[in-house]
Design an enzyme around this catalytic site. Structure first.
Site, PDB file in Angstrom:
ATOM      1  N   ASP A   1      -6.569  -0.477  -5.726  1.00  0.00           N
ATOM      2  CA  ASP A   1      -8.019  -0.262  -5.702  1.00  0.00           C
ATOM      3  C   ASP A   1      -8.549   0.323  -4.396  1.00  0.00           C
ATOM      4  O   ASP A   1      -9.738   0.372  -4.169  1.00  0.00           O
ATOM      5  CB  ASP A   1      -8.765  -1.563  -6.036  1.00  0.00           C
ATOM      6  CG  ASP A   1      -8.389  -2.724  -5.119  1.00  0.00           C
ATOM      7  OD1 ASP A   1      -7.653  -2.495  -4.137  1.00  0.00           O
ATOM      8  OD2 ASP A   1      -8.817  -3.853  -5.389  1.00  0.00           O
TER       9      ASP A   1
ATOM     10  N   HIS B   1     -10.952  -6.364  -4.814  1.00  0.00           N
ATOM     11  CA  HIS B   1     -10.573  -6.487  -3.411  1.00  0.00           C
ATOM     12  C   HIS B   1     -11.563  -7.379  -2.657  1.00  0.00           C
ATOM     13  O   HIS B   1     -11.911  -7.118  -1.506  1.00  0.00           O
ATOM     14  CB  HIS B   1     -10.507  -5.102  -2.770  1.00  0.00           C
ATOM     15  CG  HIS B   1      -9.401  -4.952  -1.768  1.00  0.00           C
ATOM     16  ND1 HIS B   1      -8.326  -4.128  -1.968  1.00  0.00           N
ATOM     17  CD2 HIS B   1      -9.201  -5.517  -0.559  1.00  0.00           C
ATOM     18  CE1 HIS B   1      -7.523  -4.183  -0.925  1.00  0.00           C
ATOM     19  NE2 HIS B   1      -8.029  -5.031  -0.054  1.00  0.00           N
TER      20      HIS B   1
ATOM     21  N   TYR C   1       0.893  -1.157   0.000  1.00  0.00           N
ATOM     22  CA  TYR C   1       0.000   0.000   0.000  1.00  0.00           C
ATOM     23  C   TYR C   1       0.927   1.200   0.000  1.00  0.00           C
ATOM     24  O   TYR C   1       1.740   1.350   0.913  1.00  0.00           O
ATOM     25  CB  TYR C   1      -0.859   0.039   1.267  1.00  0.00           C
ATOM     26  CG  TYR C   1      -2.037  -0.912   1.264  1.00  0.00           C
ATOM     27  CD1 TYR C   1      -2.935  -0.922   0.210  1.00  0.00           C
ATOM     28  CD2 TYR C   1      -2.259  -1.773   2.332  1.00  0.00           C
ATOM     29  CE1 TYR C   1      -4.024  -1.784   0.211  1.00  0.00           C
ATOM     30  CE2 TYR C   1      -3.344  -2.631   2.342  1.00  0.00           C
ATOM     31  CZ  TYR C   1      -4.220  -2.632   1.274  1.00  0.00           C
ATOM     32  OH  TYR C   1      -5.294  -3.481   1.284  1.00  0.00           O
TER      33      TYR C   1
HETATM   34  C1  HEM Z   1     -15.719 -11.688   3.178  1.00  0.00           C
HETATM   35  C2  HEM Z   1     -14.475 -11.742   3.565  1.00  0.00           C
HETATM   36  C3  HEM Z   1     -13.595 -10.558   3.584  1.00  0.00           C
HETATM   37  C4  HEM Z   1     -13.408  -9.630   2.602  1.00  0.00           C
HETATM   38  C5  HEM Z   1     -14.034  -9.613   1.254  1.00  0.00           C
HETATM   39  C6  HEM Z   1     -12.456  -8.670   3.119  1.00  0.00           C
HETATM   40  C7  HEM Z   1     -11.957  -7.617   2.398  1.00  0.00           C
HETATM   41  C8  HEM Z   1     -11.223  -6.612   2.972  1.00  0.00           C
HETATM   42  C9  HEM Z   1     -10.906  -5.386   2.318  1.00  0.00           C
HETATM   43  C10 HEM Z   1     -11.291  -5.013   0.935  1.00  0.00           C
HETATM   44  C11 HEM Z   1     -10.199  -4.631   3.180  1.00  0.00           C
HETATM   45  C12 HEM Z   1      -9.717  -3.242   2.929  1.00  0.00           C
HETATM   46  C13 HEM Z   1      -8.387  -2.892   3.408  1.00  0.00           C
HETATM   47  C14 HEM Z   1      -7.242  -3.825   3.040  1.00  0.00           C
HETATM   48  O1  HEM Z   1      -7.355  -4.694   2.208  1.00  0.00           O
HETATM   49  O2  HEM Z   1      -6.157  -3.674   3.587  1.00  0.00           O
HETATM   50  C15 HEM Z   1     -10.057  -5.403   4.354  1.00  0.00           C
HETATM   51  C16 HEM Z   1      -9.370  -4.985   5.431  1.00  0.00           C
HETATM   52  C17 HEM Z   1      -9.072  -5.786   6.461  1.00  0.00           C
HETATM   53  N1  HEM Z   1      -9.558  -7.039   6.673  1.00  0.00           N
HETATM   54 FE1  HEM Z   1     -11.029  -7.855   5.678  1.00  0.00          FE
HETATM   55  N2  HEM Z   1     -12.093  -9.034   4.369  1.00  0.00           N
HETATM   56  C18 HEM Z   1     -12.747 -10.200   4.686  1.00  0.00           C
HETATM   57  C19 HEM Z   1     -12.580 -10.960   5.807  1.00  0.00           C
HETATM   58  C20 HEM Z   1     -11.598 -10.693   6.724  1.00  0.00           C
HETATM   59  C21 HEM Z   1     -11.161 -11.619   7.672  1.00  0.00           C
HETATM   60  C22 HEM Z   1     -11.669 -13.030   7.778  1.00  0.00           C
HETATM   61  C23 HEM Z   1     -10.184 -10.996   8.391  1.00  0.00           C
HETATM   62  C24 HEM Z   1      -9.369 -11.515   9.500  1.00  0.00           C
HETATM   63  C25 HEM Z   1      -9.019 -12.719   9.746  1.00  0.00           C
HETATM   64  C26 HEM Z   1     -10.032  -9.679   7.871  1.00  0.00           C
HETATM   65  C27 HEM Z   1      -9.119  -8.755   8.316  1.00  0.00           C
HETATM   66  C28 HEM Z   1      -8.954  -7.504   7.767  1.00  0.00           C
HETATM   67  C29 HEM Z   1      -8.085  -6.495   8.297  1.00  0.00           C
HETATM   68  C30 HEM Z   1      -7.213  -6.597   9.496  1.00  0.00           C
HETATM   69  C31 HEM Z   1      -8.167  -5.400   7.466  1.00  0.00           C
HETATM   70  C32 HEM Z   1      -7.451  -4.070   7.607  1.00  0.00           C
HETATM   71  C33 HEM Z   1      -6.430  -3.826   6.567  1.00  0.00           C
HETATM   72  C34 HEM Z   1      -6.187  -2.315   6.317  1.00  0.00           C
HETATM   73  O3  HEM Z   1      -7.100  -1.516   6.435  1.00  0.00           O
HETATM   74  O4  HEM Z   1      -5.080  -1.933   5.928  1.00  0.00           O
HETATM   75  N3  HEM Z   1     -10.918  -9.525   6.874  1.00  0.00           N
HETATM   76  N4  HEM Z   1     -10.691  -6.591   4.214  1.00  0.00           N
HETATM   77  C1  LIG Z   2      -9.542 -10.325   5.358  1.00  0.00           C
HETATM   78  C2  LIG Z   2      -9.026  -9.768   4.116  1.00  0.00           C
HETATM   79  C3  LIG Z   2      -7.965  -8.905   4.181  1.00  0.00           C
HETATM   80  C4  LIG Z   2      -7.423  -8.410   3.010  1.00  0.00           C
HETATM   81  N1  LIG Z   2      -6.325  -7.648   3.095  1.00  0.00           N
HETATM   82  C5  LIG Z   2      -5.718  -7.271   1.963  1.00  0.00           C
HETATM   83  C6  LIG Z   2      -4.505  -6.575   2.024  1.00  0.00           C
HETATM   84  O1  LIG Z   2      -3.971  -6.318   3.084  1.00  0.00           O
HETATM   85  N2  LIG Z   2      -3.949  -6.195   0.858  1.00  0.00           N
HETATM   86  C7  LIG Z   2      -4.511  -6.476  -0.355  1.00  0.00           C
HETATM   87  O2  LIG Z   2      -3.956  -6.111  -1.391  1.00  0.00           O
HETATM   88  N3  LIG Z   2      -5.649  -7.166  -0.435  1.00  0.00           N
HETATM   89  C8  LIG Z   2      -6.261  -7.569   0.687  1.00  0.00           C
HETATM   90  N4  LIG Z   2      -7.417  -8.287   0.597  1.00  0.00           N
HETATM   91  C9  LIG Z   2      -7.942  -8.674  -0.723  1.00  0.00           C
HETATM   92  C10 LIG Z   2      -7.395 -10.045  -1.197  1.00  0.00           C
HETATM   93  O3  LIG Z   2      -6.043  -9.986  -1.527  1.00  0.00           O
HETATM   94  C11 LIG Z   2      -8.136 -10.539  -2.442  1.00  0.00           C
HETATM   95  O4  LIG Z   2      -8.117  -9.539  -3.415  1.00  0.00           O
HETATM   96  C12 LIG Z   2      -9.571 -10.942  -2.156  1.00  0.00           C
HETATM   97  O5  LIG Z   2      -9.696 -11.446  -0.860  1.00  0.00           O
HETATM   98  C13 LIG Z   2     -10.027 -11.990  -3.130  1.00  0.00           C
HETATM   99  O6  LIG Z   2     -11.319 -12.375  -2.856  1.00  0.00           O
HETATM  100  P1  LIG Z   2     -11.720 -13.710  -2.041  1.00  0.00           P
HETATM  101  O7  LIG Z   2     -11.515 -13.391  -0.602  1.00  0.00           O
HETATM  102  O8  LIG Z   2     -13.138 -13.864  -2.409  1.00  0.00           O
HETATM  103  O9  LIG Z   2     -10.842 -14.837  -2.518  1.00  0.00           O
HETATM  104  C14 LIG Z   2      -7.994  -8.759   1.763  1.00  0.00           C
HETATM  105  C15 LIG Z   2      -9.079  -9.609   1.713  1.00  0.00           C
HETATM  106  C16 LIG Z   2      -9.595 -10.132   2.872  1.00  0.00           C
HETATM  107  C17 LIG Z   2     -10.723 -11.086   2.794  1.00  0.00           C
END
Ligand code: HEM
Ligand SMILES: Cc1cc2nc3c(=O)[nH]c(=O)nc-3n(C[C@H](O)[C@H](O)[C@H](O)COP(=O)(O)O)c2cc1C
Ligand code: HEM
Length: 549
Positions: A362, A449, A334
């Site tokens: 994204d 994402h 990031y």
């Molecule tokens: C339906 C399932 C999930 C989806 C689609 C999803 C997707 C995302 C997305 C798009 C973000 C935005 C920020 C980033 O990627 O860094 C995020 C953040 C985050 N997710 Fe989820 N996530 C899911 C489940 C989970 C689970 C199961 C965990 C933990 C075990 C988790 C932990 C986190 C954490 C810690 C962030 C903060 C990252 C940041 O803001 O830099 N997520 N997640």
């Molecule tokens: C819990 C969680 C945390 C995520 N954190 C990140 C991240 O730190 N950086 C990133 O580029 N994508 C992140 N993603 C997006 C994943 O890399 C990936 O694009 C997405 O999970 C694919 O969809 P799926 O969960 O349905 O397989 C995150 C997704 C989830 C579910």
């Protein structure tokens, strides 16, 4: 041709066997960090010695950790992004009352920015003055104000957080016996979870990844489940990812010799036993004791490629120590708004031996997770006569997600790393794939994402189809690969993406639960055989019925 029997699910299964490296310090296991139940606060014995049932619990513990991680995410409305004036204006006078007895009614009266108390381990803290500088954000404290927050607090914060951040004068006192007894006996939800947990059966009884989600919901608190399952806004992107695969059918061919089937391929020049990799997901450590290292060890054993999240619980240094000889690790970036910081981070990753840099493009700002907010409001409805005490709408910009990212930054990253491959992750239109190639990227990930960035962003499978229509040359390029992620949960999903021209796919969420393997082995191999296909080079659009995509 070598016979391969590894697929997405057998790789996940291999992760079940992953033992933590001795070099990695073990964090406490939080099997039930957010809802209590057996296992809370215990420490992890050797993972490799766990019985099947332990592993089942462990898995469900993983889902329990979800709440913590998502809170972390909502915590992005940190002081730097919230308009602090509004908060400061409402902030009340500092109290310093010392150790007296507090009833739950009195605790509940201090539930807004004029006076905000929370109870942790029976101690009642006045955090009114602390709210504005809470690194996890203001809103989250308002949502949990006037309550016992022990479980959720412990799930997110390291030991010593209170001591380091709150003065003794902020300790109001101790909860009374009645309140402590009520907490100890657990509320309705805690009891519901305990029952579901007791009724859990072994890992071998779970057939597909989707089953896991179903069972996980039972042992999650509502809050945990919202954090886990929610997508951005109206969740059309989240649903769309999955539905796109469901709308495509396969046109199998028969009477071909498919005794030997080979699923192997190359990802960024590296051999991979099957065309998928571990997509970066943040903070796995909240859901399993060794965090991302679990995936590293599993990937090392099975020969799969892992990309470590920039915001992982385990540092790249730790992952590099734990990896097998010759195992390659990619690093997701990031881009920090402060380019000096970004350059230092990128250089450090390159020096540690990251194989490639995956620039996530994204998330120029953080999305709104309606499910989380709605659930929170339902549980903590504001009384009708209560004055508005919410902070102003946050900008949702964060230093960690530079909104001024541009195509020229690909060249900049290459310059900083001395030429490591750069993958642009989060591309949602075929035109941007063209631009990525023109600007020197080595690959792109078509991704929204996992449905959690822009709502209504095109399902990546559809974007892939668009490339086939408008720029098919990009799909047959030796020096440029197109990956896809989002909603991929079975071997046939991978096959569909490959038929439309993807080089490989990323799995996000499944690997968060990757401490164990769920589902049938060899699924991809079986499907290829039933399709009359011997290796992935043979896969093409002619095997698909895509008229409904
Ligand atoms: C339906 C399932 C999930 C989806 C689609 C999803 C997707 C995302 C997305 C798009 C973000 C935005 C920020 C980033 O990627 O860094 C995020 C953040 C985050 N997710 Fe989820 N996530 C899911 C489940 C989970 C689970 C199961 C965990 C933990 C075990 C988790 C932990 C986190 C954490 C810690 C962030 C903060 C990252 C940041 O803001 O830099 N997520 N997640
Ligand atoms: C819990 C969680 C945390 C995520 N954190 C990140 C991240 O730190 N950086 C990133 O580029 N994508 C992140 N993603 C997006 C994943 O890399 C990936 O694009 C997405 O999970 C694919 O969809 P799926 O969960 O349905 O397989 C995150 C997704 C989830 C579910
Ligand atoms: C007792 C009062 C509290 C104190 C002193 C406190 C303190 C802190 C501190 C110091 C951090 C930064 C941690 C780090 O950088 O690793 C933090 C982060 C956070 N806190 Fe709190 N907190 C309190 C209560 C709560 C409560 C009640 C919640 C939610 C229910 C909460 C949710 C969060 C979240 C989501 C983060 C972000 C975690 C991350 O970015 O990794 N906090 N808190």
């Amino acid at each position: 041709m070598t016979k391969r029997s590894i697929d997405a699910f057998s790789a996940l299964r291999a992760l079940r066997l992953a033992a933590p490296s001795k070099r990695i310090a073990r964090a406490p296991v939080r099997l039930s960090s957010n809802h209590g139940g057996p296992g809370s606060g215990s420490t992890a014995p050797s993972l490799s010695h766990r019985s099947g049932r332990d592993w089942a619990l462990m898995l469900f513990g993983i889902s329990a950790g979800v709440a913590g991680t998502y809170l972390w995410q909502t915590g992005k409305l940190g002081p730097s992004s919230v308009k602090l004036d509004a908060v400061v204006k409402h902030a009340g006078r500092k109290t310093s009352k010392g150790g007296r007895i507090v009833s739950s009614e009195e605790l509940g009266e201090h539930s807004d920015l004029t006076s905000l108390w929370v109870a942790v381990d029976g101690n009642v803290w006045d955090v009114t003055d602390f709210v504005a500088r809470h690194p996890g954000g203001v809103q989250i404290l308002i949502d949990h104000a006037g309550k016992d927050v022990t479980q959720i607090f412990r799930g997110i914060h390291a030991p010593g957080t209170i001591e380091k951040n709150l003065a003794e004068s902020q300790l109001v006192g101790r909860l009374d016996e009645q309140a402590l007894a009520a907490i100890a006996s657990g509320d309705h939800e805690t009891q519901r979870i305990a029952r579901a947990r007791a009724a859990l059966f072994g890992v071998d009884s779970v057939v597909t990844l989707n089953d896991f989600e179903k069972y996980a919901q039972g042992v999650c608190s509502d809050e945990c489940w919202e954090y886990y399952s929610g997508g951005a806004d109206s969740e059309h992107a989240l649903r769309g990812n999955r539905e796109a695969y469901d709308r495509v059918f396969i046109r199998p061919r028969v009477l071909r010799d498919v005794k030997e089937v080979d699923t192997s391929t190359k990802i960024l020049g590296m051999d991979s036993p099957a065309p998928f990799y571990i997509s970066p997901t943040a903070r796995n450590g909240w859901s399993n004791p060794i965090g991302e290292v679990a995936s590293t060890i599993g990937a090392g054993r099975t020969g799969f490629f892992q990309i470590l999240s920039h915001v992982a619980s385990r540092s790249l240094d730790e992952v590099m120590q734990a990896k097998a000889d010759g195992q390659k690790i990619g690093w997701q970036l990031y881009m920090n708004m402060d380019r000096d910081i970004a350059a230092r981070e990128i250089k450090h990753a390159a020096e540690l031996g990251a194989q490639s840099i995956w620039l996530t493009a994204d998330l120029s700002c953080l999305m709104k997770n309606v499910r989380i907010r709605s659930g929170s409001v339902k549980r903590n409805p504001a009384p009708a006569d209560k004055p508005i005490s919410r902070p102003d709408k946050p900008s949702r910009l964060s230093e960690r997600h530079d909104p001024s990212l541009q195509w020229a930054d690909i060249a900049w990253i290459k310059e900083v790393t001395g030429g490591l491959p750069v993958v642009v992750k989060g591309v949602g239109s075929w035109e941007d794939v063209v631009l990525a190639k023109e600007n020197g990227a080595d690959a792109v990930v078509l991704s929204n994402h996992g449905g959690r960035a822009l709502d209504f962003a095109n399902p990546p499978l559809k974007t892939l189809q668009d490339i086939g229509k408008h720029a098919p040359g990009l799909l047959k390029d030796d020096k440029f690969q197109v990956f896809v992620d989002g909603g991929i949960r079975q071997g046939t999903d991978i096959i569909k993406a490959l038929c439309l021209g993807a080089s490989a796919v990323g799995l996000g969420r499944p690997f968060i639960f990757a401490a164990a393997g769920w589902g049938p082995d060899g699924e991809m191999e079986i499907s290829m055989r039933l399709m009359g296909v011997k290796n992935i080079q043979e896969l093409g659009p002619e095997y698909l019925e895509t008229s409904r995509l």
